[in-house]
Design an enzyme around this catalytic site. Structure first.
Site, PDB file in Angstrom:
ATOM      1  N   LYS A 191      59.141  12.326   1.756  1.00 56.24           N
ATOM      2  CA  LYS A 191      60.242  11.817   2.576  1.00 56.24           C
ATOM      3  C   LYS A 191      61.317  12.866   2.869  1.00 56.24           C
ATOM      4  O   LYS A 191      62.049  12.723   3.846  1.00 56.24           O
ATOM      5  CB  LYS A 191      60.942  10.663   1.845  1.00 56.24           C
TER       6      LYS A 191
ATOM      7  N   THR B  47      64.820  13.139   8.160  1.00 55.93           N
ATOM      8  CA  THR B  47      65.137  11.771   8.579  1.00 55.93           C
ATOM      9  C   THR B  47      65.996  11.914   9.822  1.00 55.93           C
ATOM     10  O   THR B  47      67.001  12.631   9.792  1.00 55.93           O
ATOM     11  CB  THR B  47      65.916  11.025   7.473  1.00 55.93           C
TER      12      THR B  47
ATOM     13  N   GLN C 177      53.135  11.353  -0.284  1.00 58.83           N
ATOM     14  CA  GLN C 177      53.810  10.268  -1.003  1.00 58.83           C
ATOM     15  C   GLN C 177      52.875   9.585  -2.006  1.00 58.83           C
ATOM     16  O   GLN C 177      53.264   9.300  -3.148  1.00 58.83           O
ATOM     17  CB  GLN C 177      54.314   9.260   0.043  1.00 58.83           C
TER      18      GLN C 177
ATOM     19  N   ASP D 226      67.951   4.828   0.859  1.00 60.98           N
ATOM     20  CA  ASP D 226      67.028   4.089   1.711  1.00 60.98           C
ATOM     21  C   ASP D 226      66.572   2.830   0.971  1.00 60.98           C
ATOM     22  O   ASP D 226      66.055   2.917  -0.142  1.00 60.98           O
ATOM     23  CB  ASP D 226      65.834   4.982   2.062  1.00 60.98           C
TER      24      ASP D 226
ATOM     25  N   GLU E 140      51.099   0.666   8.847  1.00 54.76           N
ATOM     26  CA  GLU E 140      50.754  -0.739   9.088  1.00 54.76           C
ATOM     27  C   GLU E 140      49.892  -0.905  10.336  1.00 54.76           C
ATOM     28  O   GLU E 140      48.916  -1.647  10.326  1.00 54.76           O
ATOM     29  CB  GLU E 140      52.020  -1.571   9.261  1.00 54.76           C
TER      30      GLU E 140
ATOM     31  N   HIS F  38      57.221  -5.625   6.450  1.00 53.10           N
ATOM     32  CA  HIS F  38      56.695  -4.299   6.103  1.00 53.10           C
ATOM     33  C   HIS F  38      56.292  -4.262   4.630  1.00 53.10           C
ATOM     34  O   HIS F  38      55.186  -3.844   4.291  1.00 53.10           O
ATOM     35  CB  HIS F  38      57.749  -3.226   6.401  1.00 53.10           C
TER      36      HIS F  38
ATOM     37  N   GLU G 294      59.063   5.685  10.168  1.00 56.47           N
ATOM     38  CA  GLU G 294      59.557   4.398   9.696  1.00 56.47           C
ATOM     39  C   GLU G 294      60.733   4.010  10.577  1.00 56.47           C
ATOM     40  O   GLU G 294      61.743   4.715  10.630  1.00 56.47           O
ATOM     41  CB  GLU G 294      59.952   4.449   8.209  1.00 56.47           C
TER      42      GLU G 294
ATOM     43  N   ARG H 215      52.434  10.245   4.312  1.00 54.32           N
ATOM     44  CA  ARG H 215      51.831   9.232   3.432  1.00 54.32           C
ATOM     45  C   ARG H 215      50.921   9.832   2.376  1.00 54.32           C
ATOM     46  O   ARG H 215      50.854   9.325   1.250  1.00 54.32           O
ATOM     47  CB  ARG H 215      51.030   8.224   4.268  1.00 54.32           C
TER      48      ARG H 215
ATOM     49  N   GLU I 209      63.871   2.142  11.277  1.00 53.68           N
ATOM     50  CA  GLU I 209      64.896   1.536  10.418  1.00 53.68           C
ATOM     51  C   GLU I 209      66.229   1.454  11.152  1.00 53.68           C
ATOM     52  O   GLU I 209      66.466   2.169  12.125  1.00 53.68           O
ATOM     53  CB  GLU I 209      65.096   2.364   9.132  1.00 53.68           C
TER      54      GLU I 209
ATOM     55  N   ASP J 216      62.728   7.319   9.371  1.00 53.51           N
ATOM     56  CA  ASP J 216      62.467   7.912   8.054  1.00 53.51           C
ATOM     57  C   ASP J 216      61.030   8.460   8.056  1.00 53.51           C
ATOM     58  O   ASP J 216      60.103   7.834   7.556  1.00 53.51           O
ATOM     59  CB  ASP J 216      62.647   6.817   6.993  1.00 53.51           C
TER      60      ASP J 216
HETATM   61 CA    CA Z   1      62.069   4.149   4.419  1.00 59.03          CA
HETATM   62 MG    MG Z   2      63.101  10.538   5.473  1.00 61.91          MG
END
Ligand code: CA
Ligand code: MG
Ligand code: CA
Ligand code: MG
Ligand code: NI
Lengths: 432, 432
Positions: B266, B270, B253, B136, B378, B143, B212, B250, B214, B246
């Site tokens: 994470k 996914t 993380q 990733d 965000e 971002h 996320e 938070r 992506e 993804d």
């Molecule tokens: Ca990511």
């Molecule tokens: Mg992931």
């Protein structure tokens, strides 16, 4: 431990009757990779054995072994679970011991012996498992502490999370190679002057190519996505262990790793030893790990105190001229987290492990001087001091033509449980 | 673009004749996963086609297609390389167009049509590729900047390396799942009070479950270990693209990620969309990426200026009650690094890529307000502000029962090149 009828058993061999590690070989007679075990300076070809012997006599009640032993990886065998590994290892120990209950099968069967028992020098070793994912932890306490002191001073040596959870990152499965595979010095983005502002990176061969002495752990059975593996069950998910050299380009790593962790500094190669020492073979060598005074979360509380293994570990550096120096000696007991704790943490949020997944322990260093360290980063204080080699040579980091050999074993002479070699030779980044 | 004889072609369909994305389906008639392409609201079963038609007529000079289309993944087809993908897609476009050169094969063959052309609602979609490794990146400039401002202020928003190299990390291949797979809220170690000293973590379901948005890129052909892929050749190594969510915890993380990067925050899941849009299908939608005023290293200098694609992207949140709100709208043009640059960087040190490897772009956000953002982090300034939903509801992070659906498409009505849906519904961490 009984003794073996296999010829030329050296008491110093890593592969005594107490071991019986599994690997993947190819031979002149059969170039398709398949399963074998190591015994002394020989291998027993399990595919040849399967083709010539009624396996239900030797391994009663276990189905599918002949097929598993014909596969190009040990994944199918690993998936059968620890109870099967235990019975198969034990039956092979009997078959290879002088007082075997089945002398006619192999001990007294010269025709089969000549086909199935081959000198290790006559076979080629392959990667033992198909590795779906590779995760590298950071459980070597003295390594984490020493590196922390180097970059942040003794007050803040360990990050706040370090004693609360087994810190780890996802590695690159495609770059895991078997012992003996040549390692090309990586090219990368590096900062010739890290202090200069603005930063002016260049693209060049790494000048800080390093090693990391680690223990690797292969997963036997995985978990379903969404389900965690409790720490008390984790042992049943372990297939066995290998030595692991997590080659690291320190200059590449320093520039790239904030904020998402190591990437090109690590993903060019990781070397593992070819023989998987089964989890049961290491059981007699349990010991206490590093004490952790932190109040652990429940999911990390392991019932037993002897959480790690006392594998004696050595790092040899051989120069292009052929001079070998043992530059590090330590033990795998210097881990603050056990593999069951790593597995419990890895799966806490439901991450699925699969058979053949590889976990690295993190660099293992002892508490003592530079001769107990598992990386050149520590031995040389990031290149400030030289490691002295035999023959008036010296190193900060690796030179082209250097060979690194990791070795590891437990137990006394005549009953050693060892890993054999984990070896890689550096070749130049610019030879294309 | 010609029009298709396939029934009920909706001009708003993602799967116009200009697209022809590849996927892996199973059907009532054939539950073994195998290859198909999407066209309008139908799929064309390529295994059925292979079994009933002389493929050398439709795809002259390409060997091995029938076998590749019977595989449970697209890896074998991907490995054939871009020239083959181009010819196969183009031949299928002909076969499915009103003015096909081979009307007897399918257009006018009712018996074969009834077997090979199936409503999408009648087939089950599977993961399209066997993913050896998943990486990733972090190429969504707005971002990275917005998150940097949030945690370090505008002066230091971007890390010093950000504009010099495509920052990325190794993800967890085993946790990549196909659209529709339920996503369990992960349990993890989190700090209820991040400011408190000493740190007092607890083990609990994540309270900051995020998405996320992506773009994912699948590798067609890899490289040998030790060899780099030059940026100018990288395009030939790309198979195609998918949408990628993804999922990110938070709070997990934040506590775990220093110094080795994201791990349990994470690796629980996914999600990717099931149809791989071939690289050639996106070619007409090239555009300039974000300008980077930094003097790039040679290996990252791409010959062309139109380095990225203008895929219009949307994020829908559907509550447990069934109310849907589009919470984000942006475009994949907001990337500062192209996939060829990511590939060149990934392989700079010799890291081997393999067919089926997956690269994520990093979260894509626009430069505008909260409605252009690809993550709740965000949109809500890390939970400080609520996102308003239809029906008087609101969110900071995801609730149990929420469904996130990513959508993306290029092109005009009647000739859209779209991705279909990338969808996942959250279920509770405590339902066991
Ligand atoms: Ca990511
Ligand atoms: Mg992931
Ligand atoms: Ca390591
Ligand atoms: Mg490595
Ligand atoms: Ni992987």
């Amino acid at each position: 431990m009984a003794s073996s009828w296999v010829p030329d058993m050296d008491p110093a061999s890593d592969f005594s009757l107490a071991n019986i590690p599994f690997g993947i070989i190819s031979t002149t007679a059969d170039p398709a990779p398949h399963a074998a075990v190591a015994i002394g300076s020989f291998v027993l070809d399990l595919k040849v054995l399967s083709a010539n012997v009624d396996l239900s006599q030797i391994f009663p009640g276990i189905d599918g072994l002949a097929e598993a032993f014909s596969q190009p990886t040990l994944n199918a065998f690993a998936q059968m679970g620890r109870a099967v590994h235990r019975r198969v290892r034990s039956a092979l120990q009997d078959l290879l011991s002088k007082k075997t209950a089945h002398p006619a099968v192999l001990r007294d069967n010269a025709a089969l012996r000549s086909q199935a028992l081959l000198p290790q020098s006559a076979v080629r070793m392959h990667l033992p498992m198909a590795i779906g994912d590779y995760t590298d932890f950071y459980a070597g306490y003295h390594h984490a502490y020493a590196v922390g002191v180097m970059f942040r001073g003794p007050e803040n040596a360990l990050q706040p999370n370090y004693l609360h959870l087994p810190v780890g990152y996802h590695g690159r499965a495609s770059s895991v190679v078997v012992s003996g595979t040549p390692i090309r010095r990586p090219v990368g983005q590096i900062l010739p002057d890290p202090a200069a502002e603005p930063k002016r990176p260049v693209t060049a061969p790494s000048r800080k190519l390093d090693i990391e002495l680690e223990l690797g752990c292969f997963i036997a059975r995985g978990n379903h996505m969404g389900d965690a593996i409790p720490v008390g069950d984790a042992e049943e998910h372990i297939f066995g262990y290998v030595l692991l050299n997590d080659w690291s380009a320190r200059d590449v790593q320093t520039w790239e790793y904030v904020p998402l962790g190591p990437f090109n500094g690590k993903n060019f190669a990781t070397t593992i030893s070819p023989w998987v020492v089964l989890a049961d073979a290491l059981e007699p060598f349990r010991t206490r790990g590093i004490e952790n005074a932190t109040e652990l979360q429940g999911y990390l509380k392991e019932p037993r105190e002897e959480r790690v293994f006392d594998v004696r570990l050595e790092v040899d550096l051989t120069t292009a001229e052929g001079t070998t120096t043992t530059i590090g000696r330590t033990s795998s007991r210097h881990l603050i987290w056990s593999f069951p704790q790593m597995i419990a943490h890895h799966t806490l949020g439901g991450c699925p492990l699969r058979p053949g997944d590889l976990l690295g322990s993190g660099t293992i260093s002892g508490p003592g001087g530079v001769d107990e360290r598992g990386s050149l980063l520590e031995m040389t204080e990031n290149g400030k001091k030289e490691v002295q080699l035999a023959g008036m040579d010296a190193r900060t980091f690796l030179k082209d033509g250097d060979t690194i050999t990791l070795r590891g074993f437990c137990g006394e002479e005549g009953a050693r449980v060892g890993f054999g070699e984990c070896r890689g030779k550096i070749y130049s980044a610019v030879q294309r």
